[in-house]
Design a protein around this motif. Sequence first.
Motif, mmCIF file in Angstrom:
data_model
loop_
_atom_site.group_PDB
_atom_site.id
_atom_site.type_symbol
_atom_site.label_atom_id
_atom_site.label_comp_id
_atom_site.label_asym_id
_atom_site.label_seq_id
_atom_site.Cartn_x
_atom_site.Cartn_y
_atom_site.Cartn_z
ATOM 1 N N ILE A 28 0.858 -1.180 0.000
ATOM 2 C CA ILE A 28 0.000 0.000 0.000
ATOM 3 C C ILE A 28 0.893 1.228 0.000
ATOM 4 C CG2 ILE A 28 -0.218 0.181 2.517
ATOM 5 C CD1 ILE A 28 -3.292 0.708 1.958
ATOM 6 N N ASP A 29 0.437 2.303 -0.652
ATOM 7 C CA ASP A 29 1.315 3.463 -0.806
ATOM 8 C C ASP A 29 1.423 4.276 0.480
ATOM 9 O OD1 ASP A 29 -0.839 5.227 -0.574
ATOM 10 O OD2 ASP A 29 -0.973 5.639 -2.712
ATOM 11 N N GLN A 30 2.185 5.371 0.410
ATOM 12 C CA GLN A 30 2.563 6.109 1.611
ATOM 13 C C GLN A 30 1.457 6.955 2.227
ATOM 14 O OE1 GLN A 30 5.703 5.906 3.346
ATOM 15 N NE2 GLN A 30 5.559 4.074 2.108
ATOM 16 N N GLN A 31 0.300 7.020 1.571
ATOM 17 C CA GLN A 31 -0.842 7.676 2.204
ATOM 18 C C GLN A 31 -2.061 6.761 2.257
ATOM 19 O OE1 GLN A 31 -1.470 11.785 0.704
ATOM 20 N NE2 GLN A 31 -0.626 12.264 2.708
ATOM 21 N N ARG A 32 -1.834 5.471 2.027
ATOM 22 C CA ARG A 32 -2.886 4.462 2.144
ATOM 23 C C ARG A 32 -3.983 4.644 1.101
ATOM 24 N NH1 ARG A 32 -1.469 0.347 5.910
ATOM 25 N NH2 ARG A 32 0.407 1.224 6.791
ATOM 26 N N ARG A 33 -3.635 5.180 -0.048
ATOM 27 C CA ARG A 33 -4.610 5.374 -1.121
ATOM 28 C C ARG A 33 -4.669 4.189 -2.081
ATOM 29 N NH1 ARG A 33 -2.876 11.096 -1.296
ATOM 30 N NH2 ARG A 33 -4.687 12.444 -0.964
ATOM 31 N N ASN A 34 -3.517 3.738 -2.538
ATOM 32 C CA ASN A 34 -3.399 2.787 -3.646
ATOM 33 C C ASN A 34 -2.843 1.469 -3.113
ATOM 34 O OD1 ASN A 34 -3.030 1.542 -6.084
ATOM 35 N ND2 ASN A 34 -1.491 2.969 -6.856
ATOM 36 N N PHE A 35 -3.551 0.356 -3.347
ATOM 37 C CA PHE A 35 -3.100 -0.898 -2.729
ATOM 38 C C PHE A 35 -3.149 -2.079 -3.689
ATOM 39 C CE2 PHE A 35 -7.694 -0.752 -1.311
ATOM 40 C CZ PHE A 35 -8.145 -1.851 -2.035
ATOM 41 N N GLN A 36 -2.469 -3.131 -3.261
ATOM 42 C CA GLN A 36 -2.475 -4.434 -3.947
ATOM 43 C C GLN A 36 -2.537 -5.524 -2.880
ATOM 44 O OE1 GLN A 36 1.062 -6.316 -4.066
ATOM 45 N NE2 GLN A 36 -0.372 -8.020 -4.027
ATOM 46 N N PHE A 37 -3.434 -6.498 -3.083
ATOM 47 C CA PHE A 37 -3.558 -7.634 -2.173
ATOM 48 C C PHE A 37 -3.590 -8.937 -2.966
ATOM 49 C CE2 PHE A 37 -5.146 -4.203 0.442
ATOM 50 C CZ PHE A 37 -4.606 -4.484 1.678
ATOM 51 N N GLY A 38 -3.088 -9.973 -2.320
ATOM 52 C CA GLY A 38 -3.195 -11.315 -2.877
ATOM 53 C C GLY A 38 -4.170 -12.144 -2.061
ATOM 54 N N GLY A 39 -3.869 -13.415 -1.928
ATOM 55 C CA GLY A 39 -4.717 -14.310 -1.159
ATOM 56 C C GLY A 39 -4.038 -15.655 -1.031
ATOM 57 N N ASP A 40 -4.735 -16.598 -0.431
ATOM 58 C CA ASP A 40 -4.162 -17.925 -0.224
ATOM 59 C C ASP A 40 -4.760 -18.964 -1.168
ATOM 60 O OD1 ASP A 40 -2.431 -19.702 1.312
ATOM 61 O OD2 ASP A 40 -4.283 -20.588 2.049
ATOM 62 N N ALA A 41 -5.999 -18.776 -1.576
ATOM 63 C CA ALA A 41 -6.649 -19.712 -2.500
ATOM 64 C C ALA A 41 -7.655 -18.939 -3.340
ATOM 65 C CB ALA A 41 -7.337 -20.839 -1.744
ATOM 66 N N PHE A 42 -7.791 -19.362 -4.598
ATOM 67 C CA PHE A 42 -8.601 -18.633 -5.562
ATOM 68 C C PHE A 42 -9.388 -19.627 -6.421
ATOM 69 C CE2 PHE A 42 -4.278 -17.095 -5.023
ATOM 70 C CZ PHE A 42 -4.466 -15.844 -4.442
ATOM 71 N N TRP A 43 -10.633 -19.276 -6.679
ATOM 72 C CA TRP A 43 -11.479 -20.105 -7.537
ATOM 73 C C TRP A 43 -12.144 -19.238 -8.593
ATOM 74 C CZ3 TRP A 43 -11.039 -20.706 -2.328
ATOM 75 C CH2 TRP A 43 -10.677 -21.986 -1.845
ATOM 76 N N LYS A 44 -12.219 -19.750 -9.801
ATOM 77 C CA LYS A 44 -12.910 -19.062 -10.885
ATOM 78 C C LYS A 44 -14.407 -19.278 -10.741
ATOM 79 C CE LYS A 44 -12.721 -18.548 -15.916
ATOM 80 N NZ LYS A 44 -12.110 -19.072 -17.167
ATOM 81 N N VAL A 45 -15.171 -18.211 -10.925
ATOM 82 C CA VAL A 45 -16.628 -18.279 -10.887
ATOM 83 C C VAL A 45 -17.160 -17.975 -12.277
ATOM 84 C CG1 VAL A 45 -18.735 -17.303 -9.887
ATOM 85 C CG2 VAL A 45 -16.691 -17.570 -8.460
ATOM 86 N N GLU A 46 -17.997 -18.869 -12.813
ATOM 87 C CA GLU A 46 -18.615 -18.676 -14.121
ATOM 88 C C GLU A 46 -20.078 -19.057 -14.064
ATOM 89 O OE1 GLU A 46 -16.568 -20.907 -17.106
ATOM 90 O OE2 GLU A 46 -14.995 -19.397 -17.389
ATOM 91 N N LYS A 47 -20.911 -18.159 -14.561
ATOM 92 C CA LYS A 47 -22.349 -18.422 -14.656
ATOM 93 C C LYS A 47 -22.937 -18.925 -13.332
ATOM 94 C CE LYS A 47 -22.312 -19.514 -19.627
ATOM 95 N NZ LYS A 47 -21.789 -18.265 -19.968
ATOM 96 N N GLY A 48 -22.505 -18.298 -12.247
ATOM 97 C CA GLY A 48 -23.071 -18.607 -10.949
ATOM 98 C C GLY A 48 -22.548 -19.855 -10.283
ATOM 99 N N LYS A 49 -21.425 -20.408 -10.787
ATOM 100 C CA LYS A 49 -20.872 -21.627 -10.193
ATOM 101 C C LYS A 49 -19.361 -21.501 -10.047
ATOM 102 C CE LYS A 49 -24.434 -24.726 -12.011
ATOM 103 N NZ LYS A 49 -25.069 -24.895 -10.697
ATOM 104 N N VAL A 50 -18.826 -22.153 -9.020
ATOM 105 C CA VAL A 50 -17.379 -22.259 -8.842
ATOM 106 C C VAL A 50 -16.889 -23.390 -9.732
ATOM 107 C CG1 VAL A 50 -15.532 -22.755 -7.209
ATOM 108 C CG2 VAL A 50 -17.491 -21.391 -6.481
ATOM 109 N N VAL A 51 -15.975 -23.071 -10.669
ATOM 110 C CA VAL A 51 -15.620 -24.050 -11.696
ATOM 111 C C VAL A 51 -14.186 -24.569 -11.593
ATOM 112 C CG1 VAL A 51 -17.347 -23.174 -13.292
ATOM 113 C CG2 VAL A 51 -15.041 -22.202 -13.336
ATOM 114 N N GLY A 52 -13.397 -24.112 -10.616
ATOM 115 C CA GLY A 52 -12.040 -24.631 -10.481
ATOM 116 C C GLY A 52 -11.102 -23.585 -9.917
ATOM 117 N N MET A 53 -9.954 -24.059 -9.452
ATOM 118 C CA MET A 53 -8.997 -23.154 -8.803
ATOM 119 C C MET A 53 -8.147 -22.399 -9.820
ATOM 120 S SD MET A 53 -7.610 -25.067 -5.340
ATOM 121 C CE MET A 53 -7.176 -23.521 -4.512
#
Length: 495
Positions: free
Chosen positions: A407-432
Amino acid sequence: MAQALASITTTDLATLAIDRITRAGCEYGDVRFCTYRSQNFTARDRSLGNLSDNISSGFGVRVLLDGAWGFAASHNQTPAEVERIVDLAIEIAKASRLSQQTKVQLAPVEAYRDTYITPIAIDPFTVPIIEKAELLLKINDQLLQYSDKGIKKAYSFLRFTREDKTFASTEGSLIQQTIYRSYPGFSCTAVANGDAQSRNYERHPLNKGYEYIDTQDLLNQVNRVAEEAIEKVHAPKSPSGIRTTLILKPTNVWLTIHESVGHPTELDRVYGYESNFAGTSFATTDKLGKLQYAAPWVNFKCDRTQPGGRSTIAYDDEGVPAQDWYVVKDGILVDYLTDRETAYRLGRPSSNGCAYADSWSSVPMVRIPNLGLQPGPDGGKHTATLEQMIADTEEGILIDGIGSFSIDQQRRNFQFGGDAFWKVEKGKVVGMLKDVTYHSMTTDFWNSVDAIGPASERQQCGTNMCGKGEPMQVAQMTHACVPVRVRNIHIGGAS
């Protein structure tokens, strides 16, 4: 002589310190006698990696003389040393005044004489070490049963702390508090096709006893975590440089709250008193009551009385009672996190009790309390369960857990990751997926929230490792929150 010293209590020493501060003509002073015990266990693969059981004990004296602070501390808790440290703190205040342009003034606080102990069922320090070690080795052994499918590393941990504090001030307060904290978790790493990916599980750090460890819950999560690590290492990489819908579980969004709402509303950071670890803040006081921080259905509330919260206490380190209050109400910035000094400067009649020091040798500063995202109201237009959010999403990414962030020096602009991710398509979780990051501006992000989970999906997530200050202090806090859906968020590299 030794017997005489042994009969002197912490209360006696605190009284001695306050009397000496008062006689010196200080406009304010306080003393904290603290003992911290921390016990940490780790296991790597099928071996114990670390066992530590440490105790730190001492006292710190803070005085305000002619509008300037002085602070000194010592581990030697004797009457003679108390008098010496009080005198040293006074001399430091006199020296500080020579270069200080504006005199410090404090918001008032009442005097309290009270005792508080974290409600627990099992004192974690009474549980045999062998029982704790065997639990970690059992978790790791179960994870490594998947070694033929790619799990090559296993790691588990248990962490326990106890803080005993006696606080006294020239306001007339005498407060004794005992705070217990417990924290278990584990992770594993899968290796395949020249790549390595980890998956984690933890019961978030809370102020509870050993009953919180819940051996069966930990063991019940092992197979799922191992299988997801294996799926993750074989998953395709996230698309990059596009905008999409994100559905964030509480286990992910708590860190976004911490960095983009918690730290920017620390009033010492707003005033520029503090700029270490990602700078000051864009949320300056001219924006108070005006800034559209988030969508009108988004509310962030602080609560140091929250049962089990990592920052839950009865009084802060200035003797101010624990409170709850909104920082963002109906999307508008309405308050800050204050200590007595910053509250006075803001023109508030009292502090909201955010002063905390991580050691007897540290000076109290403004720290984030338990700061949570309020659930959506039942039947609310923007209230939806996690299942409903997924079903109502044409295309997006579901994120669990935390990863890298900046996050930048005034807490304006940020980037975050995560630990696990799944693709969502047409209302369903379809895979990591793997290697997902999301990027935004703080106010753009929170104004893009279009769905908030109900109270039934609230989780008490948080951290035991929040760094601030120079020299650095470490604090802990809970960010209770619910799932959210955020539209049109940039993921990956440059768009």
